[in-house]
Write a protein that holds these residues in place. Structure first.
Motif, PDB file in Angstrom:
ATOM      1  N   VAL A 281       0.816  -1.226   0.000  1.00 55.41           N
ATOM      2  CA  VAL A 281       0.000   0.000   0.000  1.00 55.41           C
ATOM      3  C   VAL A 281       0.845   1.270   0.000  1.00 55.41           C
ATOM      4  O   VAL A 281       0.321   2.351   0.219  1.00 55.41           O
ATOM      5  N   ARG A 282       2.134   1.159  -0.258  1.00 58.54           N
ATOM      6  CA  ARG A 282       3.025   2.331  -0.258  1.00 58.54           C
ATOM      7  C   ARG A 282       2.531   3.453  -1.176  1.00 58.54           C
ATOM      8  O   ARG A 282       2.560   4.619  -0.784  1.00 58.54           O
ATOM      9  N   PRO A 283       2.048   3.146  -2.385  1.00 57.32           N
ATOM     10  CA  PRO A 283       1.577   4.247  -3.238  1.00 57.32           C
ATOM     11  C   PRO A 283       0.360   4.978  -2.676  1.00 57.32           C
ATOM     12  O   PRO A 283       0.126   6.143  -3.015  1.00 57.32           O
ATOM     13  N   ASP A 284      -0.421   4.327  -1.825  1.00 51.79           N
ATOM     14  CA  ASP A 284      -1.629   4.950  -1.291  1.00 51.79           C
ATOM     15  C   ASP A 284      -1.368   5.785  -0.040  1.00 51.79           C
ATOM     16  O   ASP A 284      -2.244   6.540   0.383  1.00 51.79           O
ATOM     17  N   LEU A 285      -0.200   5.639   0.580  1.00 48.76           N
ATOM     18  CA  LEU A 285       0.114   6.385   1.795  1.00 48.76           C
ATOM     19  C   LEU A 285       0.720   7.739   1.431  1.00 48.76           C
ATOM     20  O   LEU A 285       1.438   7.865   0.453  1.00 48.76           O
ATOM     21  N   PRO A 286       0.438   8.775   2.239  1.00 47.78           N
ATOM     22  CA  PRO A 286       1.027  10.089   1.961  1.00 47.78           C
ATOM     23  C   PRO A 286       2.539  10.072   2.222  1.00 47.78           C
ATOM     24  O   PRO A 286       3.051   9.202   2.931  1.00 47.78           O
ATOM     25  N   GLU A 287       3.232  11.029   1.665  1.00 47.05           N
ATOM     26  CA  GLU A 287       4.674  11.149   1.873  1.00 47.05           C
ATOM     27  C   GLU A 287       4.967  11.304   3.365  1.00 47.05           C
ATOM     28  O   GLU A 287       4.350  12.113   4.049  1.00 47.05           O
ATOM     29  N   GLY A 288       5.858  10.518   3.883  1.00 47.89           N
ATOM     30  CA  GLY A 288       6.182  10.547   5.307  1.00 47.89           C
ATOM     31  C   GLY A 288       5.189   9.786   6.159  1.00 47.89           C
ATOM     32  O   GLY A 288       5.285   9.809   7.386  1.00 47.89           O
ATOM     33  N   GLY A 289       4.234   9.106   5.574  1.00 53.45           N
ATOM     34  CA  GLY A 289       3.230   8.382   6.339  1.00 53.45           C
ATOM     35  C   GLY A 289       3.557   6.922   6.570  1.00 53.45           C
ATOM     36  O   GLY A 289       2.837   6.234   7.274  1.00 53.45           O
TER      37      GLY A 289
END
Length: 110
Positions: free
Chosen positions: A77-85
């Protein structure tokens, strides 16, 4: 109303939000309160089950959950998380994994 959220959002001690800390405390405190102190004398009879439970909860579960946690937020799910999230997501999930698993009685109650 936004002023209230601003005050709540900035109320921190050691980078920990006070509202979040209070809510987590309210979630955790009932667990030790439910301990049946009269049953402590029966611990010697159930040492094997207690040992297995402690081993699973403290030696197996945190590490297996950590591997799953690093896999899913880190890759799936890395692409769905915000930067730094990603790091806060992983840290929160590891804290959840460190909590004890529930043991279900035959009646279905915890």
């Amino acid at each position: 109303m936004s002023g209230v959220f601003q005050v709540v959002g900035t109320a921190e001690i050691a980078k920990v939000n006070l509202l979040v800390a209070a809510l987590i405390w309210l979630m955790i405190v009932p667990v030790p309160i439910r301990i049946d102190l009269a049953a402590l004398g029966k611990l010697r009879r159930h040492w094997c089950g207690i040992g297995v439970t402690l081993f699973i909860n403290r030696a197996v579960k945190p590490f297996s959950m950590t591997k799953l946690i690093w896999f899913f937020p880190g890759f799936v799910v890395r692409p769905d998380l915000p930067e730094g999230g990603i790091n806060p997501c992983i840290a929160g999930a590891i804290l959840l994994a460190a909590g004890p698993a529930r043991r279900w009685c035959s009646s279905g109650a915890t």
